[in-house]
Write a protein that holds these residues in place. Structure first.
Motif, mmCIF file in Angstrom:
data_model
loop_
_atom_site.group_PDB
_atom_site.id
_atom_site.type_symbol
_atom_site.label_atom_id
_atom_site.label_comp_id
_atom_site.label_asym_id
_atom_site.label_seq_id
_atom_site.Cartn_x
_atom_site.Cartn_y
_atom_site.Cartn_z
ATOM 1 N N SER A 75 19.054 -16.413 91.381
ATOM 2 C CA SER A 75 18.421 -17.416 90.524
ATOM 3 C C SER A 75 18.992 -17.266 89.119
ATOM 4 O O SER A 75 19.499 -16.193 88.755
ATOM 5 N N ALA A 76 18.921 -18.305 88.332
ATOM 6 C CA ALA A 76 19.437 -18.245 86.977
ATOM 7 C C ALA A 76 18.766 -17.111 86.204
ATOM 8 O O ALA A 76 17.533 -17.010 86.175
ATOM 9 N N GLY A 77 19.571 -16.247 85.626
ATOM 10 C CA GLY A 77 19.061 -15.117 84.867
ATOM 11 C C GLY A 77 18.826 -13.868 85.690
ATOM 12 O O GLY A 77 18.547 -12.800 85.119
ATOM 13 N N ASP A 78 18.945 -13.985 87.010
ATOM 14 C CA ASP A 78 18.685 -12.848 87.894
ATOM 15 C C ASP A 78 19.966 -12.349 88.564
ATOM 16 O O ASP A 78 19.916 -11.636 89.561
ATOM 17 N N GLU A 79 21.114 -12.701 87.999
ATOM 18 C CA GLU A 79 22.386 -12.383 88.641
ATOM 19 C C GLU A 79 22.620 -10.886 88.771
ATOM 20 O O GLU A 79 23.143 -10.420 89.795
ATOM 21 N N TYR A 80 22.242 -10.130 87.772
ATOM 22 C CA TYR A 80 22.475 -8.682 87.799
ATOM 23 C C TYR A 80 21.772 -8.038 88.989
ATOM 24 O O TYR A 80 22.383 -7.292 89.762
ATOM 25 N N ALA A 135 36.446 -10.376 90.324
ATOM 26 C CA ALA A 135 36.944 -11.744 90.151
ATOM 27 C C ALA A 135 35.843 -12.802 90.257
ATOM 28 O O ALA A 135 35.855 -13.780 89.496
ATOM 29 N N PRO A 136 34.874 -12.678 91.187
ATOM 30 C CA PRO A 136 33.868 -13.748 91.299
ATOM 31 C C PRO A 136 33.084 -14.025 90.023
ATOM 32 O O PRO A 136 32.605 -15.160 89.836
ATOM 33 N N PHE A 137 32.932 -13.049 89.154
ATOM 34 C CA PHE A 137 32.237 -13.326 87.894
ATOM 35 C C PHE A 137 32.990 -14.395 87.103
ATOM 36 O O PHE A 137 32.384 -15.262 86.469
ATOM 37 N N GLY A 138 34.319 -14.328 87.137
ATOM 38 C CA GLY A 138 35.129 -15.314 86.431
ATOM 39 C C GLY A 138 35.168 -16.660 87.125
ATOM 40 O O GLY A 138 35.469 -17.674 86.491
ATOM 41 N N LEU A 139 34.870 -16.690 88.419
ATOM 42 C CA LEU A 139 34.784 -17.951 89.146
ATOM 43 C C LEU A 139 33.458 -18.648 88.891
ATOM 44 O O LEU A 139 33.355 -19.869 88.995
ATOM 45 N N HIS A 140 32.446 -17.876 88.573
ATOM 46 C CA HIS A 140 31.071 -18.371 88.504
ATOM 47 C C HIS A 140 30.627 -18.716 87.085
ATOM 48 O O HIS A 140 29.733 -19.534 86.903
ATOM 49 N N PHE A 141 31.236 -18.069 86.092
ATOM 50 C CA PHE A 141 30.798 -18.226 84.707
ATOM 51 C C PHE A 141 31.982 -18.499 83.786
ATOM 52 O O PHE A 141 33.137 -18.296 84.156
ATOM 53 N N GLY A 142 31.676 -18.931 82.561
ATOM 54 C CA GLY A 142 32.688 -19.051 81.530
ATOM 55 C C GLY A 142 33.144 -17.684 81.064
ATOM 56 O O GLY A 142 32.557 -16.656 81.425
ATOM 57 N N PRO A 143 34.201 -17.634 80.229
ATOM 58 C CA PRO A 143 34.821 -16.349 79.867
ATOM 59 C C PRO A 143 33.861 -15.311 79.288
ATOM 60 O O PRO A 143 33.862 -14.158 79.723
ATOM 61 N N HIS A 144 33.049 -15.683 78.312
ATOM 62 C CA HIS A 144 32.193 -14.677 77.668
ATOM 63 C C HIS A 144 31.112 -14.174 78.614
ATOM 64 O O HIS A 144 30.886 -12.967 78.742
ATOM 65 N N ALA A 145 30.436 -15.094 79.296
ATOM 66 C CA ALA A 145 29.383 -14.684 80.230
ATOM 67 C C ALA A 145 29.947 -13.864 81.373
ATOM 68 O O ALA A 145 29.316 -12.903 81.845
ATOM 69 N N ALA A 146 31.155 -14.219 81.834
ATOM 70 C CA ALA A 146 31.784 -13.451 82.913
ATOM 71 C C ALA A 146 32.055 -12.026 82.462
ATOM 72 O O ALA A 146 31.827 -11.068 83.224
ATOM 73 N N PHE A 147 32.558 -11.867 81.248
ATOM 74 C CA PHE A 147 32.832 -10.523 80.719
ATOM 75 C C PHE A 147 31.541 -9.703 80.685
ATOM 76 O O PHE A 147 31.513 -8.552 81.163
ATOM 77 N N VAL A 148 30.497 -10.269 80.118
ATOM 78 C CA VAL A 148 29.246 -9.529 79.917
ATOM 79 C C VAL A 148 28.655 -9.071 81.246
ATOM 80 O O VAL A 148 28.265 -7.910 81.406
ATOM 81 N N LEU A 149 28.596 -9.967 82.233
ATOM 82 C CA LEU A 149 27.968 -9.597 83.502
ATOM 83 C C LEU A 149 28.836 -8.635 84.301
ATOM 84 O O LEU A 149 28.323 -7.691 84.914
ATOM 85 N N ALA A 150 30.159 -8.843 84.295
ATOM 86 C CA ALA A 150 31.034 -7.911 85.009
ATOM 87 C C ALA A 150 30.953 -6.516 84.400
ATOM 88 O O ALA A 150 30.922 -5.511 85.124
ATOM 89 N N GLU A 151 30.910 -6.445 83.075
ATOM 90 C CA GLU A 151 30.786 -5.150 82.400
ATOM 91 C C GLU A 151 29.464 -4.481 82.765
ATOM 92 O O GLU A 151 29.422 -3.280 83.068
ATOM 93 N N ARG A 152 28.408 -5.256 82.772
ATOM 94 C CA ARG A 152 27.095 -4.697 83.082
ATOM 95 C C ARG A 152 27.029 -4.222 84.532
ATOM 96 O O ARG A 152 26.514 -3.135 84.822
ATOM 97 N N CYS A 153 27.552 -5.017 85.453
ATOM 98 C CA CYS A 153 27.508 -4.644 86.870
ATOM 99 C C CYS A 153 28.446 -3.488 87.192
ATOM 100 O O CYS A 153 28.242 -2.782 88.183
ATOM 101 N N SER A 154 29.452 -3.277 86.368
ATOM 102 C CA SER A 154 30.326 -2.119 86.547
ATOM 103 C C SER A 154 29.531 -0.823 86.513
ATOM 104 O O SER A 154 29.790 0.105 87.279
ATOM 105 N N ALA A 155 28.540 -0.766 85.631
ATOM 106 C CA ALA A 155 27.765 0.457 85.445
ATOM 107 C C ALA A 155 26.845 0.767 86.612
ATOM 108 O O ALA A 155 26.219 1.838 86.636
ATOM 109 N N LEU A 156 26.768 -0.110 87.594
ATOM 110 C CA LEU A 156 25.997 0.201 88.799
ATOM 111 C C LEU A 156 26.628 1.342 89.583
ATOM 112 O O LEU A 156 25.953 2.008 90.367
#
Length: 318
Positions: free
Chosen positions: A71-76, A144-165
């Motif tokens: 859902s929107a906002g629940d991607e992490y 890669a899917p973060f960049g397919l799903h979001f614009g550049p800044h949002a993709a960076f932020v979520l991919a960085e955050r999910c990396s720490a999992l």
């Protein structure tokens, strides 16, 4: 801008391209360049003798599924749940009763040299703080899917955050974010040079030094001086750690638009060949579309139907 391509062409190209590069490199993962040369010849890995993908494509697909189910906002949290489902496939032999989605696909239960930090981080519950010193490339190859799903800044932020999992080192996060950002720029039609340059500027925007930006700068410099070929990426490392894997792929990406030649160069080296190949395949596909991929590789790669189905579902997003 690159040539006009539909969004679906780029999404399909990115996901299939990643699987192709992964399979090409998985044939020689862990092998030294001398052994690769003896087995495949001085031109490197120019043929797909085996079509099997590795954990790189497995985790990429689960990233995509997590984003699609969110859902929107629940991607992490949705991506976290998807990674835990992937982790379950690495402990079982077949899907359990009632399994749905990717978890119901028997072929994804193959154990293909999964990264230790990915396994241990997920075993510990996939929460920030795990493996604080780890910056393995397992964060980059799945992002890669973060960049397919979001614009550049949002993709960076979520991919960085999910990396720490799974990987707590800041460079692992920055490299995953940078990769997702490059993909997002390519999805917007930017040229490879502009996509990489914009991402490097983003990495340099803070006051702290950036190992990822330094690695990309080295890749940019090498691409301008040495045409990608067998083992020419050696000055950038072997790809086991996040910034090195990204740098090797970006070097080949910037160094040639000949997809076959670039993919061959990206896997024909000592080290983590499947990850560097997978990352480059994602980049080539996002930049040039599915039709640019070598047909005999793209048509026979393992799991193609599943990958294509996910691409069709992701196509409306972004």
């Amino acid at each position: 801008m690159t040539q006009a391509l539909s969004r679906y062409d780029r999404v399909l190209g990115c996901l299939i391209g990643g699987a192709v590069g992964d399979a090409l490199g998985y044939q020689v993962e862990f092998d030294h360049w001398d052994s690769i040369k003896a087995a495949f010849g001085p031109d490197g890995v120019t043929e797909l003798r085996y079509n099997q993908i590795s954990d790189d494509t497995q985790m990429t697909l689960f990233t995509a599924e997590g984003l699609l189910e969110a859902s929107a906002g629940d991607e992490y949290e949705s991506v976290r749940s998807a990674y835990l489902r992937w982790y379950a496939t690495q402990k079982e032999y077949l899907p359990p009763a009632g399994a749905q989605g990717l978890a119901a696909e028997p072929w994804l239960y193959a154990r293909r040299a999964p990264g230790n930090a990915c396994l241990s981080g997920l075993r510990e519950g996939a929460r920030p703080g795990v493996n604080p010193d780890s910056k393995g490339c397992g964060t980059v190859m799945r992002s890669a899917p973060f960049g397919l799903h979001f614009g550049p800044h949002a993709a960076f932020v979520l991919a960085e955050r999910c990396s720490a999992l799974t990987h707590g080192h800041p460079t692992a996060g920055a490299s995953a974010g940078a990769f997702a950002m490059i993909v997002a720029h390519l999805m917007n039609g930017e040229t490879p040079q502009r996509a990489v340059s914009a991402t490097m500027l983003h990495l340099r925007s803070g006051i702290d030094p950036s190992e990822t930006a330094d690695a990309l700068q080295a890749a940019y410099r090498l691409a301008g001086n040495v045409t990608p070929g067998p083992n020419t990426c050696a000055p950038l490392g072997e790809g086991w750690i996040a910034e090195e894997a990204l740098a090797i792929a970006v070097y080949c990406f910037l160094g040639t638009d000949d997809v076959r030649k670039g993919l061959t160069a990206s896997v024909s080296h000592s080290g983590d060949s499947d990850s560097t190949g997978a990352i480059l395949g994602n980049l080539y596909g996002a930049a040039y579309g599915h039709a640019a991929l070598p047909k005999e590789w793209a048509s026979q790669v393992e799991g193609r139907d599943t990958v294509a189905a996910l691409a069709a579902m992701m196509e409306p997003f972004g």
